[in-house]
Every structure is written in C-alpha cells, then in structure tokens.
Design a protein around this motif. Structure first.
Motif: not given
Length: 94
Positions: A23-26, A30-33, A74-86
């Motif tokens: 799900a982390v890869d997904l 999802m963060c960049i689309i 759901v659990k990993f989306f926000v932390p991963r979004a933060f990493q991507v945006l950073l």
C-alpha cells in the motif's frame, strides 16, 4: 505527472530500500496523480491493485484482503504524502 508549463511528462520514482506493505507504493502513486483524479478513482485503483497482486500470485488472498489493503492505504497515505511533498520540489524544474 504532467508539467503544465512545459507539457512534458515526468516520472518520479520514489523507490527506497525498505520492507513494508504494498500500500505504501500505491500511496506514492496516488499522491502525485492529482486530487480530482485520486478522489474519483481511489476505490477502483485500490481494487485493481489488489486484483493484480492476487492474479500474479504476489500475495496470499486469505491474508492480504482488499479490506487489509484499504486499511494499510488509509494508515500510510498521510505519512507518504508528507514524504512526497517534502522531496518533490527537488525533482521539479525551477
């Protein structure tokens, strides 16, 4: 991702060495689309991703259910979004 100024397509690989749920890869994708595309297709993307994992024999369908994938997403989306945006600005043209 489409650079709207240059109309060039850019692929950013957020692959890092590590062990964790698919799900982390997904989440990275999802963060960049784009919000509109993600919101309109989120459920279908999760279902397709899960179906593909099952069809290719990558996961045990008894353990890795669609519900578990959704829970991990759901659990990993926000932390991963933060990493991507950073880190995303480091890869974009100035």
């Amino acid at each position: 991702m489409l650079n709207k100024e240059t109309q060039q397509t850019v692929l950013i690989d957020f692959e890092i060495f590590g062990w964790g749920p698919g799900a982390v890869d997904l989440c990275s994708f999802m963060c960049i689309i784009g919000t509109e595309i993600r919101q309109a297709n989120e459920e279908a993307f999760l279902k397709r991703y899960h179906e593909t994992l099952i069809a290719t024999g990558k996961v045990d369908p008894e353990i890795h259910t669609l519900e578990k994938l959704t829970e991990d997403y759901v659990k990993f989306f926000v932390p991963r979004a933060f990493q991507v945006l950073l880190f995303l600005p480091l890869f974009l043209p100035k």
